[in-house]
Structure formats: structure tokens, C-alpha cells
Scaffold this active site. Structure first.
Site, short mmCIF file in Angstrom:
data_model
loop_
_atom_site.label_atom_id
_atom_site.label_comp_id
_atom_site.label_asym_id
_atom_site.label_seq_id
_atom_site.Cartn_x
_atom_site.Cartn_y
_atom_site.Cartn_z
N GLY A 62 33.11 -13.00 22.82
CA GLY A 62 32.65 -13.67 24.10
C GLY A 62 31.62 -12.82 24.86
N GLY A 105 30.84 -12.48 17.92
CA GLY A 105 29.74 -13.51 17.29
C GLY A 105 28.51 -13.53 17.93
N CYS A 124 13.06 -38.04 17.25
CA CYS A 124 12.73 -39.37 17.94
C CYS A 124 13.70 -39.37 18.98
CB CYS A 124 13.07 -40.48 17.14
SG CYS A 124 11.87 -40.62 15.57
N TYR A 180 24.45 -19.44 16.68
CA TYR A 180 24.62 -20.88 16.93
C TYR A 180 23.52 -21.75 17.09
CZ TYR A 180 28.97 -18.83 18.63
OH TYR A 180 30.13 -17.90 18.70
#
Ligand code: LLP
Length: 453
Positions: free
Chosen positions: A269, A313, A382, A411
Site C-alpha cells: 500500500g 507492489g 475507438c 499496474y
């Protein structure tokens, strides 16, 4: 490892150049000869040789971040596992670095476990996550002899107990507990996190019931507790508050069952700098708050200090990575905005459209020039929501320029897609003035490899 000191341009208070982006770039980033360099490699040359779009990861930054976590957690307590959260970015090359730095790995699916196995990652250093692990995934974990499985529901606990018993194994498990503390970037909110698909709520008595069941069930070795209060957290007091709550729970477990908790895993975190004004907490301060916090709370309750684990992470890989694109078109809509379109977009970075995430960008071949205009960096998909950077200060762009989006190491590749049948960019690792493909760019054949006609 220090940041190489790039020569500072004369003070330009209003006009940010590439030099001003050092706080969001990899630690080896430099502006040299008007170009952006990372890991001793000229990003403009790299783009010409490797093609764009391409993710670039700086190995020195990744290793530095992992070693900072090891250093500043074990500085305060002898037994702390640094568990890299593979969901942030996973490739075989990355896993070899994680193993090499002596860290553990959090996998959250059978696919991530398959990567770990292929990379030869030591299975006893694997932590398995997920709120709905399938029976097949649980079987794969047991067959692979993973270190710890973080159990998330009663059904999973029963399933795992049966599977482990059949095999005559005693599988080490942690229970994921929702401490009732939800973190956000600036503060913590008490309550919100109880409404969560993850874990066992502490306040409703579910967590205590789960502990008692885990102690009793055959095939399970109840090793301890896990929590994860959120991501991109700046305020360290969110962690302190959650630690207070969970250690109090450990004391309750001891009082009610007589069983001690061998391990406390406080999740990941820690926030990172995406923008120039962002000032995240350091890993050093995080280590002190978390590890010393657990020790102090244990002392308060007269508990033996458990083995600990942290699961970063984003803070390992986000600032280690950039994405390089080529500018394909520039649309100036008078009095409204300028769109700079690049050869990628929401398929390689969904975070802007999904979370309204903020990024900084620069033109890598004009890195020493002022970022004197504001443009919106759009992708090639698109969808009008296909934006990579909203309102980015940028050097005046030309078609063919190499546009670098900073802090895309976490991520982005891991959440990428083939929308519009776009091939995913490859991943290049740079180190010591050289580069290599860690993941090659996809081909059209890759897009069709599962098609049965
Ligand atoms: N441990 C567990 C159990 C987790 O669920 C996570 C992240 C981590 C560790 C690592 O957290 P970190 O240190 O990276 O904050 N896709 C979102 C982030 C989702 C995080 C999910 N869990 C994003 O792009 O911001």
C-alpha cells in the site's frame, strides 16, 4: 544508490523541463544532450531500435527499492519477509530479480503461480492470495508446495483442509482479516473497509470464528494473520491505526484460544510520486512505523513479537518504469485543447480512464526544453475516454517525437489488454548502459493463437 546529478538548467519557475521530472522518473534518469536517458541508455535511440510503444524498466531502481524494503524492515526486527506483490508487474525477468534480492512473492492466481514456477522462484517463499481461489488453484498450490496460503473465506478453508488432508500435508495458512480501517491517500476512515469482499471482518466476530476453525481443521497449520488496508497510501498513520486494531485482535486470540500468532502480514500500500507535487513517505519511515509499531503494540499487550511480512507492489516498480510512444498526430482545437495522439493508449495504460490517474509526460528528444504548453495525450483506441494523460505540461510536440509517460511501471502492463486487437507493447529492461527484451512485443499471430476458426 544516489540519483546521478543531472546539470540543472537556469531557474525557470513557470516552465518545467525534463529535469524537473526526476522525482517521478527512475533513479538512473538523466537529461543529457537534450535527450532523456535511463539506465545509461538514450531513450530516443532505444525507441528507434526497439520501436514504440514500449515499456522500459530500470533494473537498478527495482533492485534499489527491494533492497530498501529489506534494509529498513529488518533494521527494526530480525524476522521480516519482504513479499513483492506480483500483480503490480510480473515477468520472468522480474521474478528472477525478486528471488535474487532474497524477497518473497505474492501470487494471486494460478497464472501468477505458473509464472513463479517457470521462473524457478523458490516455492517456500510464495504467499498465495485471492478471495476466490478455485479448487484447481488450491490443488496447484499444494502440489507446488507453496510456503503460505492466505485464506479468505470459510468455504476456501474447508476446501483447503480437505485437499491438504487427502495429501497428508499440513499447509501453513494465514487468515485475511479486515480490520475495519480503510486507508485513503491522506487519512484513514474507520468502518468503510468492513464492507469488503476480502477477508474476515473483525468487528462482526467472523475473524475470531475463522481463527478457531483454522486451528481445529485437519490439514491446516494456522500460522497467523494478514491484512491489506489499501493502495497508494501517503499517510503512515493509516498503517499505525490498523496495526493497533490487529494486534489487539492477536491478544484476543491468545486470551480466547491460548494459541499464539506466529506471523503478521500487514499487506502493501505505500504510495509513490506520480506527479511533481507528490511527496510520498519513504520506505525508511514506512519500515519504522510498521515494524516498530507492531513491536510496540505487542509489548503493550504482553505478546511475543511475531514474524512479520510486508507486501509492496507499486512502490517497487512504479517509478522504475516509463512508457515510450511515438507522436502520430497533433490536433489543436482553438480555445479548447490540443490532443497529442500516440501509438498506444488505454490498452497499455487503463489507469487514467479507470481511476482518473495522473501522470507526467515529456518529449524524450526535447528533454532539456521547457514544457511550455499543456496538451492531452490521447491513445489510438475507438473511445473518447481513451486518454493517457489529461492536461500534461509538455514540450511543443512534433509528429515523430518520442513521448515518455513517467511512473508507468506498476499496474499498467499487468492490467493491459488487446482492446481493438491492439498488440501489447514489449518490456525492455535497461541496466548499466545496455538493454534487453524481457517481454517481446506481441504479434498479430499472438492475437490469434487461441482462435479455433
Ligand atoms: N497485498 C495485497 C493482498 C494486495 O491486494 C495488494 C494490491 C498488494 C499487496 C500490493 O499493494 P501496493 O503496494 O501495490 O499498493 N490496480 C490498482 C491497484 C490495486 C491494488 C490491488 N492490491 C491501481 O492501478 O492503482
Amino acid at each position: 544508490m544516489g540519483r546521478p546529478s543531472a546539470p540543472r538548467p537556469p531557474a525557470t519557475p513557470d516552465l518545467k523541463t525534463g529535469h524537473d521530472l526526476m522525482s517521478v522518473l527512475p533513479m538512473t534518469a538523466q537529461v543529457k544532450d537534450g535527450h532523456l536517458w535511463i539506465g545509461g541508455v538514450d531513450m530516443v535511440d532505444l525507441a528507434a531500435e526497439a520501436g514504440t510503444a514500449v515499456y522500459v524498466m530500470d533494473e537498478a531502481t527495482i533492485r534499489h527499492q527491494l533492497s530498501e524494503y529489506v534494509k529498513w524492515t529488518t533494521y527494526h526486527w530480525k524476522d521480516v519477509d519482504v513479499v513483492y506483490a506480483g500483480k503490480a508487474f510480473m515477468s520472468l525477468a522480474m521474478l528472477k530479480i525478486v528471488a535474487d534480492e532474497g524477497c518473497c512473492l505474492d501470487v494471486s492466481s494460478g497464472g501468477e503461480l505458473a509464472f513463479a514456477r517457470r521462473a524457478g522462484f523458490p516455492m517456500d517463499r510464495i504467499y498465495v492470495h485471492g478471495n476466490n481461489k478455485t479448487p484447481v488453484e488450491l490443488t496447484e498450490c499444494l502440489d507446488a508446495k507453496v510456503g503460505r496460503i492466505v485464506v479468505d473465506s470459510f468455504e476456501e478453508m474447508d476446501r483447503l483442509s480437505a485437499l491438504a488432508s487427502e495429501r497428508g500435508i499440513n499447509q501453513k495458512v494465514l487468515l485475511r482479516v479486515t480490520p475495519g480501517v480503510e486507508a485513503d491517500t491522506h487519512d484513514f476512515i474507520m468502518t468503510g473497509a468492513e464492507d469488503s469482499k476480502f477477508g474476515f471482518g473483525r468487528n462482526q466476530g467472523l475473524a475470531m470464528a475463522a481463527v478457531k476453525r483454522a486451528i481445529e481443521l485437519p490439514g491446516l497449520d494456522f500460522d497467523g494473520l494478514h491484512m491489506h488496508i489499501g493502495s497508494q497510501i501517503f499517510a503512515l498513520n493509516s498503517f499505525s491505526k490498523a496495526i493497533e486494531v490487529i494486534v489487539e485482535f492477536i491478544a484476543e486470540i491468545k486470551a480466547e484460544t491460548g494459541v499464539g500468532v506466529g506471523m503478521l502480514d500487514t499487506g502493501g500500500g505505500l504510495g509513490i510520486a506520480y506527479g511533481i507535487p507528490d511527496e510520498p513517505s519513504t520506505i525508511k519511515d514506512y519500515g519504522k512505523v510498521v515494524v516498530d509499531g507492531i513491536k510496540a503494540e505487542c509489548e503493550k499487550h504482553g505478546l511475543t513479537v511475531p514474524r512479520m511480512a510486508v507486501e509492496p507492489g507499486r512502490s517497487i516498480v512504479a517509478n522504475a518504469g516509463v512508457t515510450l510512444y511515438t507522436v502520430g498526430s497533433i490536433k489543436e482545437i482553438p480555445n479548447i485543447r490540443t490532443y497529442v495522439a500516440v501509438d498506444g493508449g488505454m490498452s497499455d495504460n487503463i489507469r487514467t480512464s479507470l481511476y482518473d490517474a495522473h501522470y507526467e509526460a515529456m518529449i524524450a528528444n526535447k528533454a532539456d526544453r521547457p514544457r511550455e504548453m499543456v496538451a492531452t495525450v490521447a491513445g489510438k483506441h475507438c473511445e473518447s475516454g481513451d486518454i493517457v494523460v489529461n492536461d500534461a505540461p509538455l514540450q511543443c510536440p512534433d509528429v515523430g517525437d518520442i513521448l515518455c509517460v513517467c511512473a508507468t511501471g506498476a499496474y499498467c502492463q499487468s492490467m493491459s489488454s488487446n482492446y481493438n486487437k491492439q498488440v501489447r507493447p514489449g518490456v525492455v529492461f535497461v541496466v548499466d548502459g545496455g538493454w534487453r527484451w524481457a517481454v517481446r512485443r506481441e504479434t498479430y499471430d499472438d492475437l490469434m493463437k487461441c482462435e479455433l476458426g
